[in-house]
Write an enzyme that holds these catalytic residues in place. Structure first.
Site, short mmCIF file in Angstrom:
data_model
loop_
_atom_site.label_atom_id
_atom_site.label_comp_id
_atom_site.label_asym_id
_atom_site.label_seq_id
_atom_site.Cartn_x
_atom_site.Cartn_y
_atom_site.Cartn_z
N ILE A 8 9.30 -32.95 -8.07
CA ILE A 8 9.95 -31.79 -7.44
C ILE A 8 11.03 -32.28 -6.49
CG2 ILE A 8 8.05 -31.58 -5.74
CD1 ILE A 8 8.76 -28.53 -5.68
N TYR A 164 28.11 -20.42 -3.84
CA TYR A 164 26.65 -20.42 -4.01
C TYR A 164 26.25 -19.60 -5.24
CZ TYR A 164 21.69 -19.99 -2.90
OH TYR A 164 20.31 -20.03 -2.96
N1 LIG Z 1 15.56 -19.12 0.81
C1 LIG Z 1 15.95 -18.18 -0.04
O1 LIG Z 1 15.99 -16.96 0.30
C2 LIG Z 1 16.35 -18.53 -1.44
C3 LIG Z 1 16.66 -17.46 -2.30
C4 LIG Z 1 17.01 -17.75 -3.60
C5 LIG Z 1 17.03 -19.06 -4.05
N2 LIG Z 1 16.72 -20.09 -3.19
C6 LIG Z 1 16.75 -21.45 -3.72
O2 LIG Z 1 15.53 -22.09 -3.42
C7 LIG Z 1 15.73 -23.50 -3.40
C8 LIG Z 1 15.08 -24.08 -2.16
O3 LIG Z 1 15.74 -23.55 -1.03
P1 LIG Z 1 15.01 -23.25 0.36
O4 LIG Z 1 15.37 -21.87 0.74
O5 LIG Z 1 13.59 -23.65 0.30
O6 LIG Z 1 15.85 -24.21 1.33
P2 LIG Z 1 15.40 -25.38 2.33
O7 LIG Z 1 14.24 -24.97 3.12
O8 LIG Z 1 16.63 -25.80 3.02
O9 LIG Z 1 14.93 -26.51 1.32
C9 LIG Z 1 15.85 -27.13 0.49
C10 LIG Z 1 15.33 -28.50 0.14
O10 LIG Z 1 16.35 -29.17 -0.63
C11 LIG Z 1 16.65 -30.40 0.01
N3 LIG Z 1 18.03 -30.80 -0.23
C12 LIG Z 1 19.16 -30.10 0.01
N4 LIG Z 1 20.24 -30.83 -0.29
C13 LIG Z 1 19.78 -32.02 -0.74
C14 LIG Z 1 20.41 -33.22 -1.19
N5 LIG Z 1 21.74 -33.36 -1.23
N6 LIG Z 1 19.63 -34.26 -1.57
C15 LIG Z 1 18.28 -34.16 -1.51
N7 LIG Z 1 17.63 -33.06 -1.10
C16 LIG Z 1 18.38 -32.01 -0.70
C17 LIG Z 1 16.40 -30.14 1.49
O11 LIG Z 1 16.30 -31.36 2.19
P3 LIG Z 1 16.49 -31.41 3.81
O12 LIG Z 1 15.19 -30.95 4.38
O13 LIG Z 1 16.80 -32.84 4.06
O14 LIG Z 1 17.61 -30.46 4.15
C18 LIG Z 1 15.10 -29.38 1.40
O15 LIG Z 1 14.02 -30.24 1.15
C19 LIG Z 1 17.24 -23.72 -3.47
O16 LIG Z 1 17.60 -24.08 -4.78
C20 LIG Z 1 17.81 -22.36 -3.12
O17 LIG Z 1 19.08 -22.16 -3.70
C21 LIG Z 1 16.38 -19.84 -1.90
#
Ligand SMILES: NC(=O)c1ccc[n+]([C@@H]2O[C@H](COP(=O)([O-])OP(=O)(O)OC[C@H]3O[C@@H](n4cnc5c(N)ncnc54)[C@H](OP(=O)(O)O)[C@@H]3O)[C@@H](O)[C@H]2O)c1
Length: 282
Positions: A8, A164
């Site tokens: 993951i 995005y």
């Molecule tokens: N939150 C929402 O409402 C939402 C809605 C729709 C879709 N999503 C999708 O859900 C997924 C997870 O997002 P989240 O909301 O859980 O965000 P999050 O809490 O910021 O988690 C994102 C994860 O991805 C990692 N990451 C980001 N850029 C990276 C890079 N360049 N290299 C390695 N790891 C990286 C982050 O690492 P760090 O901890 O180091 O930043 C973190 O572990 C994403 O694909 C997002 O587009 C989220």
């Protein structure tokens, strides 16, 4: 999930952390791909303690870098004999235009090219599973997405929301195309909307985006709820053999009509192959 190996991306925070935690609780062996060693270590420790499952590890890669993705792909080959589930989850949003070290706009580099390249590099291990699953975390924002291939390398008219939404549409186009290509290999490929989830994704996108995100996520669902569809697609026997679908709240639903455009899917595939140096066999 005993005897299942799950990779993951972005497992140290947000939806990815919760997904890794729940799959570890079900007994899966997990490798989370993370960019920050301290955060990765803390997440692994916390999941091991909460679940008693010591088969949780991390591997380091900044997924905006194709060199780092290729390196971690090799590292994973040295660590696991097969992959049962690959969850492309890591993602981000960028308030300003930035280029990755490969000359790609950062949103598309992180949110699409990393999914495309890592999956291609790990396909041989997924085939060894015999019932592999690939899960791409997309978003309902993909409904607002349009593909502008020029924007992959140019900052003209850059806007966070547009970049995005495009990257999340790319997740769906990639999923549908890959599902077609892998039908003969018994690998299921699906994507999903986790819902509007209270994570810190918007707090990493710059000061103003962070203020806005903190306000609007007062109304968001918990990350436990946000991880449910990822966990379901990774673990449920009910979705074995289901492939090429967009899931929302645990059910398949129609995606953006653009995602069913075979010519657009092929174009994204070809452009992705070109800008990632070629990774999929013909
Ligand atoms: N939150 C929402 O409402 C939402 C809605 C729709 C879709 N999503 C999708 O859900 C997924 C997870 O997002 P989240 O909301 O859980 O965000 P999050 O809490 O910021 O988690 C994102 C994860 O991805 C990692 N990451 C980001 N850029 C990276 C890079 N360049 N290299 C390695 N790891 C990286 C982050 O690492 P760090 O901890 O180091 O930043 C973190 O572990 C994403 O694909 C997002 O587009 C989220």
């Amino acid at each position: 999930m005993k005897n299942r190996t799950v990779i993951i991306t972005g497992g140290n925070d947000g939806i990815g952390y919760q997904t890794a935690l729940e799959l570890a609780r079900m007994g899966a062996a997990i490798v989370m791909v993370c960019r920050n060693e301290q955060k990765a270590q803390a997440a692994v420790e916390s999941i091991r303690t909460a679940t008693g499952n010591n088969s949780v590890q991390y591997a380091l890669a900044d997924l905006s870098s194709q060199k780092a993705i290729r390196r971690v792909g090799e590292e994973i080959h040295g660590r696991v004999a097969k992959i049962d589930v690959l969850i492309n989850n890591a993602g981000g949003a960028f308030s300003g235009f930035e280029l990755s070290e490969d000359g790609l706009e950062m949103t598309i580099a992180t949110n699409h090219f990393a999914y495309f390249l890592l999956t291609g590099l790990l396909l041989d291990l997924l085939k060894k599973s015999g019932e592999g699953r690939i899960i791409n975390v997309s978003s309902d924002s993909h409904y607002r997405g349009k593909m502008n291939f020029d924007s992959f390398r140019s900052g003209k008219n850059y806007f966070l929301g547009r970049a995005y939404a495009q990257s999340k549409l790319a997740n769906v186009l990639f999923t549908f195309e890959l599902a077609e290509r892998l039908k003969k290999d018994s690998i299921d490929v699906n994507c999903l909307n986790p819902g509007f989830v209270k994570t810190r994704i918007g707090n990493k996108a710059g000061k103003w985006a962070s203020y806005g995100w903190s306000l609007i996520t007062l109304f968001a669902i918990s990350r436990e709820a946000g991880a449910q569809t990822s966990v379901y697609l990774a673990s449920s026997p009910q979705v074995k053999g289901v492939t090429g679908k967009y899931f929302n709240k645990g059910k398949p639903q129609m995606a953006n009509p653009l995602a069913y455009d075979a010519a657009l899917r092929k174009k994204l595939w070809d452009v992705s192959e070109k800008y990632s140096g070629g990774v999929y066999p013909d």
